[in-house]
Write a protein that holds these residues in place. Structure first.
Motif, PDB file in Angstrom:
ATOM      1  N   THR A 372       0.816  -1.212   0.000  1.00 40.74           N
ATOM      2  CA  THR A 372       0.000   0.000   0.000  1.00 40.74           C
ATOM      3  C   THR A 372       0.856   1.272   0.000  1.00 40.74           C
ATOM      4  O   THR A 372       0.370   2.351  -0.295  1.00 40.74           O
ATOM      5  N   ARG A 373       2.110   1.128   0.340  1.00 37.39           N
ATOM      6  CA  ARG A 373       2.935   2.323   0.354  1.00 37.39           C
ATOM      7  C   ARG A 373       3.756   2.478  -0.906  1.00 37.39           C
ATOM      8  O   ARG A 373       4.683   3.278  -0.950  1.00 37.39           O
ATOM      9  N   GLU A 374       3.406   1.737  -1.900  1.00 34.85           N
ATOM     10  CA  GLU A 374       4.186   1.777  -3.138  1.00 34.85           C
ATOM     11  C   GLU A 374       4.242   3.177  -3.702  1.00 34.85           C
ATOM     12  O   GLU A 374       5.288   3.632  -4.149  1.00 34.85           O
ATOM     13  N   ARG A 375       3.119   3.841  -3.656  1.00 39.49           N
ATOM     14  CA  ARG A 375       3.103   5.193  -4.215  1.00 39.49           C
ATOM     15  C   ARG A 375       4.052   6.097  -3.476  1.00 39.49           C
ATOM     16  O   ARG A 375       4.804   6.868  -4.069  1.00 39.49           O
ATOM     17  N   GLU A 376       4.013   5.980  -2.176  1.00 38.55           N
ATOM     18  CA  GLU A 376       4.881   6.823  -1.349  1.00 38.55           C
ATOM     19  C   GLU A 376       6.337   6.575  -1.695  1.00 38.55           C
ATOM     20  O   GLU A 376       7.127   7.505  -1.877  1.00 38.55           O
ATOM     21  N   PHE A 377       6.689   5.289  -1.800  1.00 36.82           N
ATOM     22  CA  PHE A 377       8.072   4.956  -2.136  1.00 36.82           C
ATOM     23  C   PHE A 377       8.442   5.481  -3.506  1.00 36.82           C
ATOM     24  O   PHE A 377       9.530   6.012  -3.735  1.00 36.82           O
ATOM     25  N   ALA A 378       7.521   5.305  -4.455  1.00 36.56           N
ATOM     26  CA  ALA A 378       7.807   5.754  -5.820  1.00 36.56           C
ATOM     27  C   ALA A 378       8.062   7.263  -5.822  1.00 36.56           C
ATOM     28  O   ALA A 378       8.978   7.761  -6.476  1.00 36.56           O
ATOM     29  N   LEU A 379       7.266   7.977  -5.079  1.00 37.88           N
ATOM     30  CA  LEU A 379       7.434   9.420  -4.985  1.00 37.88           C
ATOM     31  C   LEU A 379       8.797   9.777  -4.426  1.00 37.88           C
ATOM     32  O   LEU A 379       9.514  10.621  -4.967  1.00 37.88           O
ATOM     33  N   ARG A 380       9.152   9.108  -3.348  1.00 40.75           N
ATOM     34  CA  ARG A 380      10.440   9.398  -2.733  1.00 40.75           C
ATOM     35  C   ARG A 380      11.555   9.086  -3.690  1.00 40.75           C
ATOM     36  O   ARG A 380      12.547   9.816  -3.782  1.00 40.75           O
ATOM     37  N   ALA A 382      11.402   9.145  -6.886  1.00 41.16           N
ATOM     38  CA  ALA A 382      11.439  10.179  -7.935  1.00 41.16           C
ATOM     39  C   ALA A 382      12.084  11.447  -7.402  1.00 41.16           C
ATOM     40  O   ALA A 382      12.732  12.183  -8.148  1.00 41.16           O
ATOM     41  N   LEU A 383      11.932  11.720  -6.130  1.00 42.25           N
ATOM     42  CA  LEU A 383      12.499  12.934  -5.549  1.00 42.25           C
ATOM     43  C   LEU A 383      13.972  12.799  -5.233  1.00 42.25           C
ATOM     44  O   LEU A 383      14.593  13.716  -4.718  1.00 42.25           O
ATOM     45  N   ALA A 385      15.591   9.869  -3.649  1.00 47.15           N
ATOM     46  CA  ALA A 385      16.105   8.876  -2.698  1.00 47.15           C
ATOM     47  C   ALA A 385      16.639   7.663  -3.456  1.00 47.15           C
ATOM     48  O   ALA A 385      16.008   7.169  -4.369  1.00 47.15           O
ATOM     49  N   SER A 386      17.808   7.238  -3.068  1.00 49.67           N
ATOM     50  CA  SER A 386      18.382   6.072  -3.747  1.00 49.67           C
ATOM     51  C   SER A 386      17.701   4.807  -3.236  1.00 49.67           C
ATOM     52  O   SER A 386      17.098   4.791  -2.181  1.00 49.67           O
ATOM     53  N   ARG A 387      17.816   3.756  -4.022  1.00 52.01           N
ATOM     54  CA  ARG A 387      17.200   2.505  -3.598  1.00 52.01           C
ATOM     55  C   ARG A 387      17.746   2.025  -2.271  1.00 52.01           C
ATOM     56  O   ARG A 387      17.014   1.514  -1.438  1.00 52.01           O
ATOM     57  N   SER A 388      19.057   2.212  -2.102  1.00 57.40           N
ATOM     58  CA  SER A 388      19.628   1.722  -0.849  1.00 57.40           C
ATOM     59  C   SER A 388      19.038   2.469   0.341  1.00 57.40           C
ATOM     60  O   SER A 388      18.845   1.902   1.413  1.00 57.40           O
ATOM     61  N   ARG A 389      18.732   3.750   0.126  1.00 54.10           N
ATOM     62  CA  ARG A 389      18.124   4.484   1.233  1.00 54.10           C
ATOM     63  C   ARG A 389      16.743   3.924   1.556  1.00 54.10           C
ATOM     64  O   ARG A 389      16.361   3.819   2.718  1.00 54.10           O
ATOM     65  N   LEU A 390      15.996   3.586   0.525  1.00 55.76           N
ATOM     66  CA  LEU A 390      14.662   3.045   0.747  1.00 55.76           C
ATOM     67  C   LEU A 390      14.733   1.726   1.507  1.00 55.76           C
ATOM     68  O   LEU A 390      13.961   1.472   2.427  1.00 55.76           O
ATOM     69  N   VAL A 391      15.695   0.892   1.076  1.00 55.22           N
ATOM     70  CA  VAL A 391      15.853  -0.384   1.767  1.00 55.22           C
ATOM     71  C   VAL A 391      16.226  -0.144   3.221  1.00 55.22           C
ATOM     72  O   VAL A 391      15.689  -0.752   4.142  1.00 55.22           O
ATOM     73  N   GLN A 392      17.169   0.803   3.417  1.00 55.62           N
ATOM     74  CA  GLN A 392      17.601   1.103   4.772  1.00 55.62           C
ATOM     75  C   GLN A 392      16.423   1.552   5.624  1.00 55.62           C
ATOM     76  O   GLN A 392      16.265   1.132   6.768  1.00 55.62           O
ATOM     77  N   GLN A 393      15.594   2.387   5.028  1.00 58.54           N
ATOM     78  CA  GLN A 393      14.435   2.880   5.757  1.00 58.54           C
ATOM     79  C   GLN A 393      13.524   1.739   6.193  1.00 58.54           C
ATOM     80  O   GLN A 393      13.048   1.682   7.310  1.00 58.54           O
ATOM     81  N   SER A 394      13.302   0.835   5.233  1.00 58.36           N
ATOM     82  CA  SER A 394      12.441  -0.298   5.531  1.00 58.36           C
ATOM     83  C   SER A 394      13.017  -1.140   6.656  1.00 58.36           C
ATOM     84  O   SER A 394      12.321  -1.563   7.573  1.00 58.36           O
ATOM     85  N   LEU A 395      14.340  -1.351   6.600  1.00 63.93           N
ATOM     86  CA  LEU A 395      14.982  -2.156   7.631  1.00 63.93           C
ATOM     87  C   LEU A 395      14.900  -1.481   8.986  1.00 63.93           C
ATOM     88  O   LEU A 395      14.639  -2.125  10.002  1.00 63.93           O
ATOM     89  N   ASN A 467       8.825  -0.337  -8.351  1.00 63.89           N
ATOM     90  CA  ASN A 467       8.760   0.239  -9.681  1.00 63.89           C
ATOM     91  C   ASN A 467       8.489   1.726  -9.543  1.00 63.89           C
ATOM     92  O   ASN A 467       7.519   2.137  -8.914  1.00 63.89           O
ATOM     93  N   LEU A 468       9.380   2.554 -10.086  1.00 64.63           N
ATOM     94  CA  LEU A 468       9.257   3.976  -9.828  1.00 64.63           C
ATOM     95  C   LEU A 468       8.250   4.677 -10.734  1.00 64.63           C
ATOM     96  O   LEU A 468       7.901   5.822 -10.503  1.00 64.63           O
TER      97      LEU A 468
END
Lengths: 895, 89
Positions: A372-380, A382-383, A385-395, A467-468
């Motif tokens: 459900t947060r896919e949109r939020e991630f995609a937005l980030r 696009a703005l 954030a690198s993928r590694s940052r997203l993964v880090q955030q999730s962790l 998927n961005l």
């Protein structure tokens, strides 16, 4: 050069870490200063102040961005981001209280339960015994039996080379008769090497010496801390004081420190220790009542000691035929926990399964949320954030969830340990001192971390794959429900199911075992029977010729009490009391090889015992008063003994002897046969049992192993009174005490228990394991059901469009229902299959808990499968009904 | 010298050929600070604001020497190539 750099860098980093706002202000100041210089320059070139300011800002190129670049260049990135991620995570979690609560509760239960069980495992199995260098302590025994006779012990000590000390211990329950009421205290007779061997120094005074283990010098005693507090108020003048026990004055020579316990098994309640006198037993090889302890010499292994014991007993067996079966040396710890190790480990594995299921559920929740947060991630993304940052955030989010869950779980564990200590059977060793110590804390930390990995990995990977583009498109409902995603979810739910099934099988097997246990025939009527031990040592009735008379008076007095329908006495109560076995010889049989004679349980009863206990007499009769008065040599045997020794014929009139006929037999005539009943342990096989009449016979004192004739054993100094009452049997206590006191004021009435309690005692341990296993299994099933329900609900929500189309195209609502339920059942079936295979493999390890039921019991497996099928059906049916109610129009139209 | 002053000075010394990009000045200073080549201290500037004044450290001086050497080598090599080229026409 590196150190120079460090010197520069470290203060910088620390400063940024701890004095954040100051550092930020400094950066601001610096840039403002720069701006002012620039403005001044422009003004100098002729611009207006306002224009100059605008131009200056343009030249700098955006204050915020420069600040960010400076921050980046400062190199505190990693930690900075971590802190920021943590804050974001906490905010995100608190924005979804429902989800967070479910996740936290699930985790807390899983981690808490596992930690609680681990605390028990740690406290009972892992924690070393409370002596010096406890791994070097061993118990010397025979392979088939644990007790050793006096002369054999002395030979063990003198003939062995592997030990730096060898000592012996024997049950001792002295009558303490000072003060208001006589009391029987639990204690041990110890040889002089035992206490020093343990390496625990006394709190006060000293322990006894070798000289004091001889007749005449042995009336000294060492008290435990508890007795010292209770009877002497912790006064240090207790050392040197006198305590009257068994009619003799004992001098108190020492007090052991608080919490000291010996022995750690078998006689765990012993609270005072006196010297063991073997002066009269130097050649006794038949009265096996001692337990032998030893400390290994440095460098000697247990295996070497074990081999030496086998050699010694072999030698002794040849020299004194029939007295020494194969001997062995066993680590003390094993004697303490050996019986419960398997069961505790099974519990630990079971609760581990529950934890895995809990993690799977939380992983599931995380995945659903990630979707459900896919949109939020995609937005980030696009703005910037690198993928590694997203993964880090999730962790980081997962870690925070796990740590919070772990903290709450610790509270749950604390409560759980309290609960376990309450419920645990009394014979679970080392129950006292069960606390949450550093090892347990380490464990909690470890599994929280492990749990994070388990449920945090999946959503982190999902975040990485995001998927961005797709999610940001107008009208998108998130990325498609890819087959991979379905498979991951299916795998999660399937494995939950498998684990739950395995747990249910385990619980089911233990449940059937419990039922099988209860189904055994006690052989007597347990309800409404009161019992108490009356010990005469040290009283005026301790003399041989006064004992039987005393018991006769007491039994008569008790049988006349209101509500009492029968009373009698026995030397040792079945199930609850001691169990002596004597070898016996049957008249007219050829001589048997020494050591191979038949043995039977030895009981001494007064008339009326069998009727009081409700034991059926299959043939013949009970003893009568006349039998006792005429000192007739009679015996009553149980069914097993009769069948063994006189198969196919009536044993009545036959004779047996405990003394060896070769050296002068004392024949006893069989006058009755009783139905078999439980003897020592509830589930033990029934052995031969012989009941002798309580005769008062003159002779030397019946110390175990002393060279007295067998007949003197029929006049014991302690007997257990039994009385059948119409009402609540416990109410009898006061009246019984009065009756006893009327005959002899100094005789203590102890070990008061009803037969119902004695029987229930036998079930305490199996009931404990059953309760826990069943609890875990039910928890697991609930979690797994929630898991399936969650998957199905989500699936329905996702596929409502698809379902709408199907319905619009003419499919019946029943088909929609069937679609979802079918999906759910397929998952359950696959998981169930894996579970059955797992259960078949693992149930072997349950053997120590099972009774009357095999590890592959088909009834249990079938029952569990049916139960889980119903659960899965229900869990899938509820969302499926929602699918059936989907309005095709709205489904097609929805975004 | 503080950040503004450094920018001005570079312009002066290079005969206004190098106009320091103001955006990259401060991040660069931060990077050098992190590597320990310069140290900073707070003083009140001419504008009566607090500003950071930077100075070279010993290791910074060593780094400067290294960079200078590298630059001179590159310049020499460049000259060599260009002279040869013009010689070849």
């Amino acid at each position: 050069m590196f150190w120079e750099r460090l010197r520069h860098i470290l203060p910088l980093r620390l400063r940024t870490l701890f004095r954040r706002s100051t550092v930020e202000r400094e950066l601001d100041d610096e840039l403002q200063d720069h701006l002012e210089h620039q403005v001044a320059q422009f003004v100098g070139r002729g611009m207006s102040p306002g224009q100059a300011r605008t131009e200056a800002l343009k030249a700098l190129g955006g204050v915020e961005r420069r600040k960010e670049e400076c921050r980046d260049a400062r190199g505190m990135n990693a930690f900075d981001h971590l802190v920021r991620d943590a804050r974001l995570a906490v905010r995100a979690l608190s924005r979804n209280p429902g989800y967070t609560t479910v996740a936290l509760v699930t985790l807390a239960l899983g981690i808490g339960a596992t930690t609680a069980i681990f605390t028990v495992v740690n406290g009972v199995l892992l924690r070393p015994l409370d002596y010096q260098d406890p791994s070097r302590l061993v118990v010397l025994k025979y392979r088939q039996s644990s007790t050793v006779a006096g002369a054999n012990f002395l030979d063990f000590r003198s003939q062995s080379r592997s030990f730096e000390a060898v000592g012996a211990a024997e049950w001792w329950t002295p009558n303490v008769s000072d003060g208001v009421r006589p009391e029987e205290l639990p204690g041990l007779h110890l040889s002089s090497d035992v206490l020093p061997m343990l390496g625990v120094a006394p709190l006060l005074g000293r322990v006894f010496t070798e000289e004091e283990t001889h007749e005449g010098r042995n009336q000294v005693v060492v008290l435990s801390y508890e007795i010292w507090q209770r009877r002497f108020g912790g006064d240090s003048s207790a050392v040197g004081a006198s305590l009257r026990m068994d009619g003799e004055p004992y001098q108190i020579i020492g007090v052991m420190p608080k919490g000291f316990r010996f022995a750690p098994f078998w006689a765990t309640g012993a609270r005072l220790w006196a010297p063991l006198v073997l002066d009269h037993r130097l050649t006794d090889r038949t009265g096996a009542s001692l337990r032998v302890f030893a400390r290994l010499k440095p460098g000697v292994t247990v295996e070497a000691a074990d081999r030496e014991m086998a050699l010694i007993t072999d030698r002794l067996g040849k020299e004194y035929p029939g007295t020494n079966p194969e001997g062995t040396a066993v680590p003390l710890m094993q004697m303490v926990v050996g019986d419960v190790r398997d069961a505790l480990l099974v519990l630990f594995a079971a609760v581990g399964f529950v934890l895995l299921i809990a993690c799977a559920n939380v992983a599931h929740l995380q995945l659903l949320r990630a979707a459900t947060r896919e949109r939020e991630f995609a937005l980030r993304g696009a703005l910037g954030a690198s993928r590694s940052r997203l993964v880090q955030q999730s962790l980081v989010e997962s870690v925070i969830l796990a740590v919070s869950g772990g903290a709450i779980g610790l509270l749950v564990a604390w409560g759980g340990v309290r609960l376990l200590t309450e419920l645990a059977p009394a014979n679970l060793p080392r129950l006292e001192g069960l606390t949450i110590d550093p090892v347990v804390l380490l464990f909690v930390g470890g599994i929280s971390l492990g749990a994070t990995l388990l449920f945090g990995l999946a959503p982190a990977v999902a975040a990485a794959r995001v998927n961005l583009h797709e999610p940001l498109k107008e009208g998108s409902r998130g990325s498609a429900d890819s087959p991979r995603k379905r498979r991951v979810r299916g795998l999660l739910v399937g494995s939950e199911f498998a684990l739950a099934l395995m747990l249910l099988v385990g619980a089911g097997l233990v449940l059937r075992s419990f039922a099988a246990r209860r189904g055994l025939d006690a052989g007597f009527q347990a309800d409404g029977v009161f019992s108490a031990v009356i010990a005469l040592r040290g009283t005026s009735h301790a003399d041989r010729d006064r004992r039987a008379g005393f018991f006769e008076q007491v039994v008569d007095g008790v049988s006349q009490l209101p509500g009492v329908t029968g009373a009698s006495a026995i030397n040792h109560l079945p199930l609850h009391g001691d169990n002596w076995q004597f070898r016996f010889f049957v008249e007219g049989r050829p001589a048997v090889e020494p050591g191979k004679e038949p043995r039977a349980y030895f009981r001494v009863t007064r008339p009326g015992y069998f009727s009081t206990m409700g034991i059926t007499m299959l043939a013949g009769r009970d003893f009568t008063r006349d039998d006792l008065a005429s000192r007739a040599h009679l015996v009553i045997v149980n069914q097993s003994l009769a069948r063994q020794q006189w198969p196919g014929e009536s044993p009545l009139g036959r004779r047996l002897s405990v003394d060896n006929p070769a050296t002068g037999a004392d024949w006893f005539t069989v006058i009755g046969v009783t139905k078999d009943g439980r003897q020592a342990g509830w589930i033990d096989d029934v052995r031969g049992e012989m009941y002798f009449p309580n005769l008062d016979a003159p002779g030397p004192d019946d110390l175990v192993g002393s060279q007295s004739s067998f007949v003197s054993f029929l006049n014991p100094v302690n007997m257990t009174l039994v009385a059948r009452t119409r009402g609540e049997s416990m109410d009898l206590l006061k009246s019984v005490q009065a009756v006893v006191a009327a005959v002899d004021r100094d005789a203590p009435v102890t070990d008061v228990i009803t037969m119902r309690q004695a029987v229930d005692e036998q079930f305490a341990e199996p009931r404990f394991y059953l309760t826990l296993l069943t609890g875990f299994a039910l928890l697991a099933v609930t979690l797994a059901a929630i898991g399936i329900y969650g998957v199905m609900s989500y699936s329905v929500a996702r596929r409502s469009q698809e379902i709408g189309i199907r319905l619009a195209l003419g499919a019946g609502t029943r088909d929609a229902f069937g679609l979802i339920v079918g999906q759910g059942m397929r998952l359950a079936a696959l998981g169930g299959l894996a579970g059955i295979i797992g259960a078949l493999i693992l149930s072997r390890y349950l053997r120590s808990l099972l009774f009357g039921v095999g590890p592959a019991d088909p009834v249990t497996f079938l029952g569990v499968v049916v139960l889980l099928a119903v659960v899965a059906l229900a869990a899938a049916a509820i969302p499926a009904r929602r699918a059936a109610r989907v309005n095709p129009l709205t489904a097609l139209r929805s975004d | 010298m503080h950040g503004w002053g450094i920018g001005v000075r570079i312009g002066q010394l290079s005969g206004e050929v190098f106009q320091v990009n103001q955006g990259s000045l401060y991040p660069a200073l931060m990077r050098m600070l992190r590597r320990g080549w310069i140290r900073a201290e707070w003083r009140v500037s001419e504008k009566r604001r607090k500003a950071r004044y930077y100075s070279l450290t010993a290791s910074g001086r060593r780094q400067l020497t290294r960079e200078t050497e590298t630059w001179e080598r590159v310049a020499q090599a460049m000259n060599g190539v260009l002279r040869t080229r013009s010689a070849e026409g």
